[in-house]
Design a protein around this motif. Structure first.
Motif, PDB file in Angstrom:
ATOM      1  N   ALA A  35       0.822  -1.207   0.000  1.00 44.31           N
ATOM      2  CA  ALA A  35       0.000   0.000   0.000  1.00 44.31           C
ATOM      3  C   ALA A  35       0.857   1.258   0.000  1.00 44.31           C
ATOM      4  O   ALA A  35       0.497   2.275  -0.595  1.00 44.31           O
ATOM      5  CB  ALA A  35      -0.928  -0.005   1.218  1.00 44.31           C
ATOM      6  N   LEU A  36       1.999   1.189   0.667  1.00 46.89           N
ATOM      7  CA  LEU A  36       2.870   2.354   0.734  1.00 46.89           C
ATOM      8  C   LEU A  36       3.567   2.625  -0.585  1.00 46.89           C
ATOM      9  O   LEU A  36       3.824   3.792  -0.941  1.00 46.89           O
ATOM     10  CB  LEU A  36       3.915   2.162   1.847  1.00 46.89           C
ATOM     11  N   ILE A  37       3.902   1.591  -1.330  1.00 53.96           N
ATOM     12  CA  ILE A  37       4.685   1.810  -2.557  1.00 53.96           C
ATOM     13  C   ILE A  37       3.818   1.963  -3.803  1.00 53.96           C
ATOM     14  O   ILE A  37       4.325   2.249  -4.871  1.00 53.96           O
ATOM     15  CB  ILE A  37       5.693   0.660  -2.774  1.00 53.96           C
ATOM     16  N   VAL A  38       2.502   1.753  -3.691  1.00 48.82           N
ATOM     17  CA  VAL A  38       1.624   2.010  -4.835  1.00 48.82           C
ATOM     18  C   VAL A  38       1.721   3.489  -5.182  1.00 48.82           C
ATOM     19  O   VAL A  38       1.639   4.339  -4.309  1.00 48.82           O
ATOM     20  CB  VAL A  38       0.171   1.637  -4.496  1.00 48.82           C
ATOM     21  N   PRO A  39       1.932   3.834  -6.423  1.00 48.90           N
ATOM     22  CA  PRO A  39       2.085   5.242  -6.806  1.00 48.90           C
ATOM     23  C   PRO A  39       0.899   6.077  -6.351  1.00 48.90           C
ATOM     24  O   PRO A  39      -0.251   5.652  -6.403  1.00 48.90           O
ATOM     25  CB  PRO A  39       2.175   5.192  -8.339  1.00 48.90           C
ATOM     26  N   LEU A  40       1.211   7.268  -5.911  1.00 50.41           N
ATOM     27  CA  LEU A  40       0.175   8.164  -5.427  1.00 50.41           C
ATOM     28  C   LEU A  40      -0.854   8.471  -6.500  1.00 50.41           C
ATOM     29  O   LEU A  40      -2.031   8.667  -6.216  1.00 50.41           O
ATOM     30  CB  LEU A  40       0.825   9.466  -4.945  1.00 50.41           C
ATOM     31  N   ALA A  41      -0.406   8.479  -7.750  1.00 51.43           N
ATOM     32  CA  ALA A  41      -1.333   8.770  -8.857  1.00 51.43           C
ATOM     33  C   ALA A  41      -2.436   7.733  -8.958  1.00 51.43           C
ATOM     34  O   ALA A  41      -3.520   8.008  -9.479  1.00 51.43           O
ATOM     35  CB  ALA A  41      -0.570   8.831 -10.167  1.00 51.43           C
ATOM     36  N   VAL A  42      -2.161   6.504  -8.488  1.00 45.20           N
ATOM     37  CA  VAL A  42      -3.178   5.463  -8.535  1.00 45.20           C
ATOM     38  C   VAL A  42      -4.172   5.646  -7.394  1.00 45.20           C
ATOM     39  O   VAL A  42      -5.355   5.373  -7.525  1.00 45.20           O
ATOM     40  CB  VAL A  42      -2.519   4.069  -8.448  1.00 45.20           C
ATOM     41  N   ILE A  43      -3.661   6.112  -6.259  1.00 49.10           N
ATOM     42  CA  ILE A  43      -4.512   6.251  -5.078  1.00 49.10           C
ATOM     43  C   ILE A  43      -5.443   7.443  -5.224  1.00 49.10           C
ATOM     44  O   ILE A  43      -6.634   7.371  -4.917  1.00 49.10           O
ATOM     45  CB  ILE A  43      -3.650   6.403  -3.810  1.00 49.10           C
ATOM     46  N   LEU A  44      -4.874   8.587  -5.711  1.00 49.39           N
ATOM     47  CA  LEU A  44      -5.666   9.807  -5.810  1.00 49.39           C
ATOM     48  C   LEU A  44      -6.522   9.795  -7.071  1.00 49.39           C
ATOM     49  O   LEU A  44      -6.171   9.170  -8.061  1.00 49.39           O
ATOM     50  CB  LEU A  44      -4.731  11.019  -5.842  1.00 49.39           C
ATOM     51  N   PRO A  45      -7.663  10.504  -7.057  1.00 53.80           N
ATOM     52  CA  PRO A  45      -8.503  10.580  -8.257  1.00 53.80           C
ATOM     53  C   PRO A  45      -7.733  11.237  -9.411  1.00 53.80           C
ATOM     54  O   PRO A  45      -7.018  12.209  -9.217  1.00 53.80           O
ATOM     55  CB  PRO A  45      -9.683  11.458  -7.805  1.00 53.80           C
ATOM     56  N   ARG A  46      -7.876  10.686 -10.615  1.00 59.98           N
ATOM     57  CA  ARG A  46      -7.218  11.256 -11.775  1.00 59.98           C
ATOM     58  C   ARG A  46      -8.113  12.314 -12.414  1.00 59.98           C
ATOM     59  O   ARG A  46      -9.334  12.239 -12.315  1.00 59.98           O
ATOM     60  CB  ARG A  46      -6.904  10.154 -12.795  1.00 59.98           C
ATOM     61  N   PRO A  47      -7.487  13.321 -13.080  1.00 65.43           N
ATOM     62  CA  PRO A  47      -8.314  14.326 -13.751  1.00 65.43           C
ATOM     63  C   PRO A  47      -9.223  13.675 -14.785  1.00 65.43           C
ATOM     64  O   PRO A  47      -8.802  12.777 -15.506  1.00 65.43           O
ATOM     65  CB  PRO A  47      -7.270  15.239 -14.421  1.00 65.43           C
ATOM     66  N   LYS A  48     -10.449  14.128 -14.847  1.00 67.03           N
ATOM     67  CA  LYS A  48     -11.387  13.605 -15.826  1.00 67.03           C
ATOM     68  C   LYS A  48     -11.382  14.515 -17.045  1.00 67.03           C
ATOM     69  O   LYS A  48     -11.788  15.671 -16.978  1.00 67.03           O
ATOM     70  CB  LYS A  48     -12.792  13.514 -15.221  1.00 67.03           C
ATOM     71  N   TYR A  49     -10.884  13.999 -18.176  1.00 66.83           N
ATOM     72  CA  TYR A  49     -10.822  14.776 -19.400  1.00 66.83           C
ATOM     73  C   TYR A  49     -12.016  14.452 -20.287  1.00 66.83           C
ATOM     74  O   TYR A  49     -12.549  13.342 -20.245  1.00 66.83           O
ATOM     75  CB  TYR A  49      -9.538  14.454 -20.167  1.00 66.83           C
ATOM     76  N   PRO A  50     -12.426  15.419 -21.123  1.00 66.91           N
ATOM     77  CA  PRO A  50     -13.438  15.088 -22.139  1.00 66.91           C
ATOM     78  C   PRO A  50     -12.875  14.046 -23.097  1.00 66.91           C
ATOM     79  O   PRO A  50     -11.666  13.823 -23.164  1.00 66.91           O
ATOM     80  CB  PRO A  50     -13.662  16.434 -22.857  1.00 66.91           C
ATOM     81  N   LYS A  51     -13.755  13.412 -23.828  1.00 72.07           N
ATOM     82  CA  LYS A  51     -13.302  12.474 -24.848  1.00 72.07           C
ATOM     83  C   LYS A  51     -12.489  13.229 -25.880  1.00 72.07           C
ATOM     84  O   LYS A  51     -12.839  14.342 -26.277  1.00 72.07           O
ATOM     85  CB  LYS A  51     -14.502  11.810 -25.512  1.00 72.07           C
ATOM     86  N   SER A  52     -11.374  12.653 -26.326  1.00 78.98           N
ATOM     87  CA  SER A  52     -10.518  13.344 -27.285  1.00 78.98           C
ATOM     88  C   SER A  52     -10.527  12.624 -28.630  1.00 78.98           C
ATOM     89  O   SER A  52     -10.811  11.433 -28.721  1.00 78.98           O
ATOM     90  CB  SER A  52      -9.079  13.418 -26.759  1.00 78.98           C
ATOM     91  N   PHE A  53     -10.208  13.385 -29.678  1.00 82.83           N
ATOM     92  CA  PHE A  53     -10.119  12.867 -31.033  1.00 82.83           C
ATOM     93  C   PHE A  53      -8.776  13.289 -31.624  1.00 82.83           C
ATOM     94  O   PHE A  53      -8.250  14.349 -31.297  1.00 82.83           O
ATOM     95  CB  PHE A  53     -11.258  13.422 -31.893  1.00 82.83           C
ATOM     96  N   LYS A  54      -8.266  12.462 -32.494  1.00 83.89           N
ATOM     97  CA  LYS A  54      -6.970  12.748 -33.120  1.00 83.89           C
ATOM     98  C   LYS A  54      -7.026  14.108 -33.808  1.00 83.89           C
ATOM     99  O   LYS A  54      -7.933  14.373 -34.600  1.00 83.89           O
ATOM    100  CB  LYS A  54      -6.620  11.658 -34.128  1.00 83.89           C
ATOM    101  N   SER A  55      -6.061  14.942 -33.505  1.00 85.07           N
ATOM    102  CA  SER A  55      -6.041  16.305 -34.016  1.00 85.07           C
ATOM    103  C   SER A  55      -4.821  16.562 -34.880  1.00 85.07           C
ATOM    104  O   SER A  55      -3.827  15.838 -34.813  1.00 85.07           O
ATOM    105  CB  SER A  55      -6.066  17.300 -32.848  1.00 85.07           C
ATOM    106  N   THR A  56      -4.916  17.624 -35.670  1.00 86.18           N
ATOM    107  CA  THR A  56      -3.800  18.114 -36.463  1.00 86.18           C
ATOM    108  C   THR A  56      -3.509  19.537 -36.025  1.00 86.18           C
ATOM    109  O   THR A  56      -4.434  20.352 -35.880  1.00 86.18           O
ATOM    110  CB  THR A  56      -4.140  18.092 -37.958  1.00 86.18           C
ATOM    111  N   VAL A  57      -2.242  19.846 -35.786  1.00 85.69           N
ATOM    112  CA  VAL A  57      -1.861  21.211 -35.436  1.00 85.69           C
ATOM    113  C   VAL A  57      -1.760  22.021 -36.726  1.00 85.69           C
ATOM    114  O   VAL A  57      -1.001  21.657 -37.628  1.00 85.69           O
ATOM    115  CB  VAL A  57      -0.521  21.249 -34.690  1.00 85.69           C
TER     116      VAL A  57
END
Length: 300
Positions: A35-57
């Motif tokens: 439990a101590l060595i599990v990355p914090l990013a796994v424990i904490l809620p991750r940012p919720k992004y909108p659905k993405s689509f392949k883009s061109t710059v």
């Protein structure tokens, strides 16, 4: 009893209560360690992004290639993100210029751009919102087409034309004007691949100006605040996302990378071609300090 016998007498049978207790404690300790060595990013809620689509710059590259290094920020991101496509608008002199040749400073860098598989180069042509003499517009298209035939300068051919300042209000003459210049691009023998046609009215054009052979239209070109005011209208447009391009400048410098990514993902739902910058002036003449951040959030 000698020392060896004393040591042997202290060995616990595996089925004893003490053995089971030690095993239980060991299991608890192991679970706690995991439990101590599990990355914090796994424990904490991750940012919720909108659905993405392949883009061109889409990159309006109105930067003079001084000393051969002023385009380096562009080459850096093209190389670092090979799965991200770039549509680069070349503008040697408010168009191709009066010469049939783009100039010695431009030639090697255009050739370098064309060598990348994730890049298509597009020639800039001004239309003056339909007021520029159409013969001059067609001459510019021909000049770009002829780049493919310049002796001792292979690799200069571009993939299409970016018509800037296209009219946004319908009239029969405006529709005919756009149809004529589009056909000139599609019929040009020196242009590469799909002979891409991009219109830039900078706003939503009247539906009567959705003329044949237009591949994508810049329906928004302006500051972030203006985009926020028009977001609902832009999101309601009926065509496919590949038909639209967005150019958004003056993004807040205080915007976090998480919110920047969310914004890019949201735009990718509406438009295939995107350009973002926090610069509020000279945004086509320089890359800006956060150039790599904007490229980094583009979805692929």
């Amino acid at each position: 009893m000698d020392g060896k016998e004393d040591r042997d007498s202290r060995v616990l049978p595996r089925n004893s209560k003490r053995w089971r207790l030690f095993a239980f404690i060991f299991a608890l300790a192991s679970a706690a360690l995991v439990a101590l060595i599990v990355p914090l990013a796994v424990i904490l809620p991750r940012p919720k992004y909108p659905k993405s689509f392949k883009s061109t710059v889409i990159v309006p590259l109105y930067i003079y290639p001084e000393n051969g290094s002023s385009w380096d920020p562009l080459f850096d991101v093209i190389t670092s993100r090979p799965s991200l496509n770039f549509t680069v608008i070349l503008n040697p002199d408010s168009g191709p210029g009066s010469s049939s040749y783009p100039g010695d400073d431009f030639v090697p860098l255009i050739q370098k751009l064309n060598a990348y598989s994730n890049v298509q180069t597009i020639g800039y042509v001004r239309t003056g919102y339909g007021t520029r003499n159409i013969t001059n517009v067609l001459d510019d298209v021909t000049t770009y087409s002829d780049w493919a035939t310049i002796a001792n300068a292979t690799g200069l051919a571009v993939h299409g034309v970016f018509f800037d300042e296209t009219v946004s209000e319908f009239s029969v003459s405006a529709a005919e004007y756009l149809t004529t210049i589009n056909q000139a691009v599609k019929n040009a023998t020196g242009l590469l691949s799909n002979k891409t046609v991009i219109h830039n009215p900078g706003t939503i054009p009247d539906t009567g100006l959705n003329v044949p052979d237009t591949d994508t239209t810049v329906i928004f070109e302006g500051p972030y605040q203006s985009y926020q005011e028009q977001a609902a209208t832009l999101a309601s447009l009926p065509l496919n996302r590949s038909d639209y391009s967005y150019i958004v400048h003056s993004l807040p410098t205080s915007m976090s990378k998480v919110n920047l990514r969310k914004f890019a993902y949201r735009l990718s739902e509406l438009s295939e071609f995107l350009f973002l910058t926090d610069l509020s002036e000279n945004y086509y003449e320089s890359f800006g300090p956060d150039w790599r951040d904007f490229i980094g959030v583009m979805p692929t």
